[in-house]
Design a protein around this motif. Structure first.
Motif, PDB file in Angstrom:
ATOM      1  N   THR A  55     -39.727  -0.219 -46.095  1.00  0.00           N
ATOM      2  CA  THR A  55     -40.278  -0.416 -47.632  1.00  0.00           C
ATOM      3  C   THR A  55     -40.393   0.741 -48.312  1.00  0.00           C
ATOM      4  O   THR A  55     -40.962   0.690 -49.335  1.00  0.00           O
ATOM      5  N   GLN A  56     -40.384   1.940 -47.881  1.00  0.00           N
ATOM      6  CA  GLN A  56     -40.601   3.286 -48.614  1.00  0.00           C
ATOM      7  C   GLN A  56     -42.130   3.062 -49.307  1.00  0.00           C
ATOM      8  O   GLN A  56     -42.102   3.687 -50.457  1.00  0.00           O
ATOM      9  N   GLU A  57     -42.944   2.164 -48.438  1.00  0.00           N
ATOM     10  CA  GLU A  57     -44.343   2.437 -49.241  1.00  0.00           C
ATOM     11  C   GLU A  57     -44.223   1.721 -50.527  1.00  0.00           C
ATOM     12  O   GLU A  57     -45.284   2.254 -51.377  1.00  0.00           O
ATOM     13  N   ASP A  58     -43.471   0.888 -50.995  1.00  0.00           N
ATOM     14  CA  ASP A  58     -43.208   0.347 -51.894  1.00  0.00           C
ATOM     15  C   ASP A  58     -43.562  -1.152 -51.817  1.00  0.00           C
ATOM     16  O   ASP A  58     -43.104  -1.920 -50.977  1.00  0.00           O
ATOM     17  N   VAL A  59     -44.692  -1.688 -52.686  1.00  0.00           N
ATOM     18  CA  VAL A  59     -45.192  -3.051 -52.508  1.00  0.00           C
ATOM     19  C   VAL A  59     -44.179  -4.189 -52.757  1.00  0.00           C
ATOM     20  O   VAL A  59     -44.148  -5.154 -51.781  1.00  0.00           O
ATOM     21  N   GLU A  60     -43.536  -3.926 -53.710  1.00  0.00           N
ATOM     22  CA  GLU A  60     -42.513  -4.983 -54.157  1.00  0.00           C
ATOM     23  C   GLU A  60     -41.420  -5.139 -52.978  1.00  0.00           C
ATOM     24  O   GLU A  60     -41.107  -6.129 -52.710  1.00  0.00           O
ATOM     25  N   ARG A  61     -40.903  -4.008 -52.487  1.00  0.00           N
ATOM     26  CA  ARG A  61     -40.032  -4.136 -51.219  1.00  0.00           C
ATOM     27  C   ARG A  61     -40.499  -4.811 -50.329  1.00  0.00           C
ATOM     28  O   ARG A  61     -39.883  -5.458 -49.606  1.00  0.00           O
ATOM     29  N   GLU A  62     -41.806  -4.337 -49.725  1.00  0.00           N
ATOM     30  CA  GLU A  62     -42.436  -5.104 -48.608  1.00  0.00           C
ATOM     31  C   GLU A  62     -42.357  -6.764 -49.087  1.00  0.00           C
ATOM     32  O   GLU A  62     -41.988  -7.465 -48.083  1.00  0.00           O
ATOM     33  N   GLU A  63     -42.828  -7.114 -50.201  1.00  0.00           N
ATOM     34  CA  GLU A  63     -42.825  -8.582 -50.508  1.00  0.00           C
ATOM     35  C   GLU A  63     -41.571  -9.162 -50.299  1.00  0.00           C
ATOM     36  O   GLU A  63     -41.381 -10.458 -49.627  1.00  0.00           O
ATOM     37  N   ARG A  64     -40.535  -8.693 -50.804  1.00  0.00           N
ATOM     38  CA  ARG A  64     -39.178  -9.059 -50.703  1.00  0.00           C
ATOM     39  C   ARG A  64     -38.918  -9.410 -49.200  1.00  0.00           C
ATOM     40  O   ARG A  64     -38.144 -10.243 -48.807  1.00  0.00           O
ATOM     41  N   ASP A  68     -54.039  -5.542 -50.851  1.00  0.00           N
ATOM     42  CA  ASP A  68     -54.982  -6.723 -51.283  1.00  0.00           C
ATOM     43  C   ASP A  68     -54.493  -7.823 -50.550  1.00  0.00           C
ATOM     44  O   ASP A  68     -53.392  -8.206 -50.287  1.00  0.00           O
ATOM     45  N   PHE A  69     -55.507  -8.154 -49.753  1.00  0.00           N
ATOM     46  CA  PHE A  69     -55.253  -9.166 -48.389  1.00  0.00           C
ATOM     47  C   PHE A  69     -54.740 -10.361 -49.167  1.00  0.00           C
ATOM     48  O   PHE A  69     -53.847 -11.354 -48.340  1.00  0.00           O
ATOM     49  N   THR A  70     -55.335 -11.026 -50.224  1.00  0.00           N
ATOM     50  CA  THR A  70     -54.809 -12.420 -50.953  1.00  0.00           C
ATOM     51  C   THR A  70     -53.493 -12.104 -51.067  1.00  0.00           C
ATOM     52  O   THR A  70     -52.690 -13.109 -50.850  1.00  0.00           O
ATOM     53  N   ARG A  71     -53.172 -11.167 -51.729  1.00  0.00           N
ATOM     54  CA  ARG A  71     -51.593 -10.992 -51.960  1.00  0.00           C
ATOM     55  C   ARG A  71     -50.734 -10.846 -50.886  1.00  0.00           C
ATOM     56  O   ARG A  71     -49.723 -11.671 -50.726  1.00  0.00           O
ATOM     57  N   PHE A  72     -51.223 -10.238 -49.578  1.00  0.00           N
ATOM     58  CA  PHE A  72     -50.447 -10.120 -48.512  1.00  0.00           C
ATOM     59  C   PHE A  72     -50.368 -11.819 -47.849  1.00  0.00           C
ATOM     60  O   PHE A  72     -49.501 -12.168 -47.503  1.00  0.00           O
ATOM     61  N   ASP A  73     -51.490 -12.465 -47.906  1.00  0.00           N
ATOM     62  CA  ASP A  73     -51.551 -13.657 -47.097  1.00  0.00           C
ATOM     63  C   ASP A  73     -50.967 -14.521 -47.946  1.00  0.00           C
ATOM     64  O   ASP A  73     -50.225 -15.533 -47.118  1.00  0.00           O
ATOM     65  N   ALA A  74     -50.592 -14.616 -49.108  1.00  0.00           N
ATOM     66  CA  ALA A  74     -49.974 -15.475 -49.893  1.00  0.00           C
ATOM     67  C   ALA A  74     -48.452 -15.515 -49.388  1.00  0.00           C
ATOM     68  O   ALA A  74     -47.713 -16.379 -49.797  1.00  0.00           O
TER      69      ALA A  74
END
Length: 339
Positions: free
Chosen positions: A98-107, A128-134
């Protein structure tokens, strides 16, 4: 032309079902029949269709591991330990960086959980747990590694560094250091928050100046520590704690480049989170906080396999401890890194 299971069955004089049961050990097959089937497999060079087997069993025999930086040898070492554990069970590993990139992790989470893997290990960069959990499908086998949330919905494995950092500050203060700085990783990470909290508590308990200017944050990536170090040196630091192995190695090289000698001009506490001869060169000049990275990787592999086999198992939490090693015990470094 591709050899099929029918070709094997014909040569062995058995049904395709018998060939399947022989290869997958899903039903009793006599020794004589097994020998005929395996001889036919060898003679024809038959390779079982993994996708077909996955369709029948519902298993891909593959685990995903989402990491923030594959160039960081802490994660590279952990990946090797996970892969060793999985291979024993016949599983493969897919790595996403992910290179510490949140959007890359989501994808990557969306991609891997869409049918590519049976379970997921994640060293998340999302705070953000809510964002992760979703992002995680209901019931999908998931284990958090190294970085966790306060909410305890997913199994997790991490390393506590509170006591080692607290002890290192107290030791430095006992030696007479008054302006002890710290270089943390990304402020949003659970690991960074714990380490900074331990530092602040120790500074207060030791009666040292409570100066927020002595707290600097890198991004846990290569070359992010040097700017922080310049700031701390300008503020008159006589000791520095670096809370990430990659940033610590950069710090050591940068100090050498600037002609600043460890123990003489400045005291250093370094995280050791992978086995390296480079660290051993400096081990008698600094205090070390040694991370049990291989143990963490092995435990992560064990836990994700357990959750794949039993998704309804109770949530599992394991907290490993790092080892604090003052510089005058450098001869014990090799043993300490396994604590």
């Amino acid at each position: 032309m591709k050899v099929t299971i029918s070709d094997v069955a014909k040569l062995a004089g058995v049904s395709t079902a018998t060939v399947s049961h022989t290869i997958n050990s899903t039903r009793y097959v006599s020794a004589e029949t097994k020998e005929r089937v395996f001889n036919a497999v060898a003679q024809l060079g038959y390779t079982p269709d993994a996708s077909a087997r996955s369709f029948r069993t519902g298993k891909k025999k593959t685990i995903g591991f989402i990491v923030p930086d594959i160039c960081n040898r802490f994660f590279a070492t952990m990946i090797e330990a996970v892969e060793r554990q999985l291979s024993v069970a016949g599983y493969h590993l897919i790595i996403a960086n992910t290179q510490e990139d949140v959007e890359r992790e989501e994808r990557n989470i969306r991609l891997l959980t869409a049918g590519l893997v049976d379970g997921l290990l994640i060293a998340t960069t999302i705070d953000d747990f809510t964002r992760f959990d979703a992002l995680i499908p209901a019931g999908f086998p998931t284990v958090l590694v190294d970085r966790t949330f306060e909410e305890k919905k997913y199994s997790s494995l991490c390393v506590s560094n509170f006591q080692p950092i607290y002890r290192s500050v107290c030791r430095l203060a006992g030696k007479g250091d008054q302006r002890i700085g710290i270089i943390g990783g990304l402020p949003r990470l659970s690991t960074t928050r714990e380490r900074i909290t331990a530092y602040q508590q120790a500074v207060m308990d030791c009666g040292l100046p409570q100066d927020d200017g002595l707290i600097c944050y890198g991004d846990s990536m290569e070359n992010s520590a040097c700017g922080c170090l310049d700031q701390l040196l300008e503020r008159g630091c006589d000791a520095v704690i670096v809370t990430n192995g990659l940033m610590a190695s950069d710090t050591m090289m940068y100090l050498q480049k600037k002609g600043i000698r460890l123990m003489e001009n400045i005291d250093l506490v370094s995280f050791i989170d992978y086995d390296s001869r480079f660290y051993q060169l400096y081990a008698n000049q600094m205090d070390c906080i040694i991370q049990p990275v291989e143990e963490l990787g092995t435990a992560a592999g064990e836990q994700i396999l357990m959750r794949v086999e039993n998704p309804d198992a109770p949530i599992f939490e394991k907290v490993l401890t790092s080892a604090y090693q003052p510089y005058n015990r450098a001869e014990a470094w090799g043993a300490g890194k396994r604590d």
